[in-house]
Design an enzyme around this catalytic site. Structure first.
Site, PDB file in Angstrom:
ATOM      1  N   GLY A  28      -4.601  75.861  55.077  1.00  9.46           N
ATOM      2  CA  GLY A  28      -3.655  76.288  56.117  1.00  9.46           C
ATOM      3  C   GLY A  28      -2.463  76.828  55.480  1.00  9.46           C
ATOM      4  CB  ALA A  29       0.652  76.487  54.420  1.00  9.91           C
ATOM      5  CG  HIS A  34      -4.320  82.023  53.316  1.00 12.08           C
ATOM      6  ND1 HIS A  34      -3.185  81.615  53.418  1.00 12.08           N
ATOM      7  CD2 HIS A  34      -5.179  81.111  52.551  1.00 12.08           C
ATOM      8  CE1 HIS A  34      -3.090  80.573  52.565  1.00 12.08           C
ATOM      9  NE2 HIS A  34      -4.236  80.288  52.157  1.00 12.08           N
ATOM     10  CD  GLN A  58      -7.964  71.062  46.934  1.00 15.25           C
ATOM     11  OE1 GLN A  58      -8.930  71.378  47.755  1.00 15.25           O
ATOM     12  NE2 GLN A  58      -7.391  72.442  46.534  1.00 15.25           N
ATOM     13  CE  LYS A 147      -1.602  81.770  44.565  1.00 16.61           C
ATOM     14  NZ  LYS A 147      -1.035  80.424  43.652  1.00 16.61           N
ATOM     15  CG  ASP A 148      -5.817  79.025  43.945  1.00 14.50           C
ATOM     16  OD1 ASP A 148      -5.030  78.758  43.455  1.00 14.50           O
ATOM     17  OD2 ASP A 148      -5.678  79.448  44.970  1.00 14.50           O
ATOM     18  CD  GLN A 151      -9.988  77.204  44.645  1.00 16.21           C
ATOM     19  OE1 GLN A 151      -9.359  75.872  44.859  1.00 16.21           O
ATOM     20  NE2 GLN A 151      -9.662  78.017  45.619  1.00 16.21           N
TER      21      GLN A 151
HETATM   22  O1  PAF Z   1      -7.772  77.403  47.430  1.00 16.94           O
HETATM   23  C1  PAF Z   1      -7.752  76.612  48.574  1.00 16.94           C
HETATM   24  O2  PAF Z   1      -6.697  76.740  49.264  1.00 16.94           O
HETATM   25  C2  PAF Z   1      -8.446  75.163  48.343  1.00 16.94           C
HETATM   26  O3  PAF Z   1      -8.569  74.673  47.017  1.00 16.94           O
HETATM   27  C3  PAF Z   1      -9.864  75.165  48.906  1.00 16.94           C
HETATM   28  C4  PAF Z   1     -10.825  76.199  48.300  1.00 16.94           C
HETATM   29  C5  PAF Z   1      -9.710  75.512  50.586  1.00 16.94           C
HETATM   30  C6  PAF Z   1     -10.478  74.117  48.931  1.00 16.94           C
HETATM   31  O4  PAF Z   1      -9.818  73.034  49.669  1.00 16.94           O
END
Ligand code: PAF
Length: 268
Positions: A28-29, A34, A58, A147-148, A151
């Site tokens: 969210g946010a 996004h 997390q 950006k991540d 991840q």
């Molecule tokens: O990148 C994010 O916003 C979070 O790490 C994700 C992938 C939604 C997992 O909670």
């Protein structure tokens, strides 16, 4: 746009659809970064699903979890306007039921170092939730923001093993005119903080050309109030819309008590 609060209602709906599902997991946010993921998913799929779930597992600091911005009403307006078909908004018990026996996947090598060091347990939490979401949403393609960066690499690694037919698409970082990478956390910065934070991308860009100047870039960031955790080059292997990237400069640090990360990906 349909809203789903429970896994059962979602699963029943999902099994009645045919066509490809693009999936954008979020906490969210929402911001334009996004929405870029959603737009890409919209282009490439019959249906688009977005999840909004602030995953407690997390966050390695409770204060960070509590301070995480929540803007659900405006998020839903943005998603509706972006042509999303379904939004999954589970409460924690839907994702992590009591007496849970689900054996979630574990992060691999890509989780070592950087965020893996500074945020112990973070990637375990990310993989845990992403695994459960993939299992439930059953996407054809899942979308993640560059950006991540770490991840993206962690998800790419675990998904290749557990979801070999799932395609992952990574989308470029959306930046403000100043170069500041868009992030849900930016709303917690003051106006001056937002200006100062633009130094991060300038430092990354400078280091790409002058890779030996890490120390002077750390000092320059400090002059703008930015305390660096890490600022270093990294070897990567990430498919992007601009082709396979193999190098990056990565940054993490604090400004006004808020943790910011950014990176610059390139090909050498
Ligand atoms: O990148 C994010 O916003 C979070 O790490 C994700 C992938 C939604 C997992 O909670």
């Amino acid at each position: 746009m349909k809203l789903f609060y429970t896994r059962d209602k979602w699963a029943a709906f999902r099994s009645d659809t045919s066509g490809s599902w693009g999936f954008v997991p979020t906490m969210g946010a929402l911001h334009q970064g996004h929405l870029d993921l959603v737009a890409q998913a919209r282009l490439e799929n019959t249906f688009v699903a977005v999840s909004i779930f602030v995953n407690p597992k997390q966050f390695n600091q409770t204060a960070d979890l509590l301070a995480y911005p929540k803007t659900i009403e405006s998020d839903l307006i943005l998603l509706q306007a972006s042509g999303v078909d379904a939004v999954f908004l589970p409460v924690t018990g839907e994702i992590y039921p009591e007496n849970d026996t689900y054996e979630a996947a574990s992060p691999g090598q890509a989780a070592l170092g950087l965020e893996g060091v500074y945020r112990p347990g973070h990637f375990q939490g990310v993989v845990n939730v992403v695994d459960r979401l993939f299992e439930l949403i059953k996407p054809s393609i899942a979308y993640f923001g560059q950006k991540d960066l770490q991840q993206c690499l962690v998800v790419q690694e675990f998904a290749a093993l557990k979801y070999p037919s799932l395609k992952l698409v990574t989308v470029s970082t959306r930046r403000e005119a100043s170069g500041l990478a868009m992030s849900s956390r930016n709303v917690r910065l003051s106006d001056k903080g937002r200006e100062d934070a633009a130094e991060i991308f300038k430092a990354l860009d400078h280091l790409r050309e002058f890779p030996t100047e890490t120390e002077s870039m750390r000092l320059r960031l400090l002059e703008s109030g930015i305390e660096t955790e890490y600022l270093e080059p990294m070897e990567v292997r990430l498919n992007t819309q601009k082709g396979l990237m193999n190098r990056a400069w990565v940054f993490a640090g604090y400004l006004e008590g808020i943790r910011l990360i950014d990176n610059l990906l390139f090909k050498e």
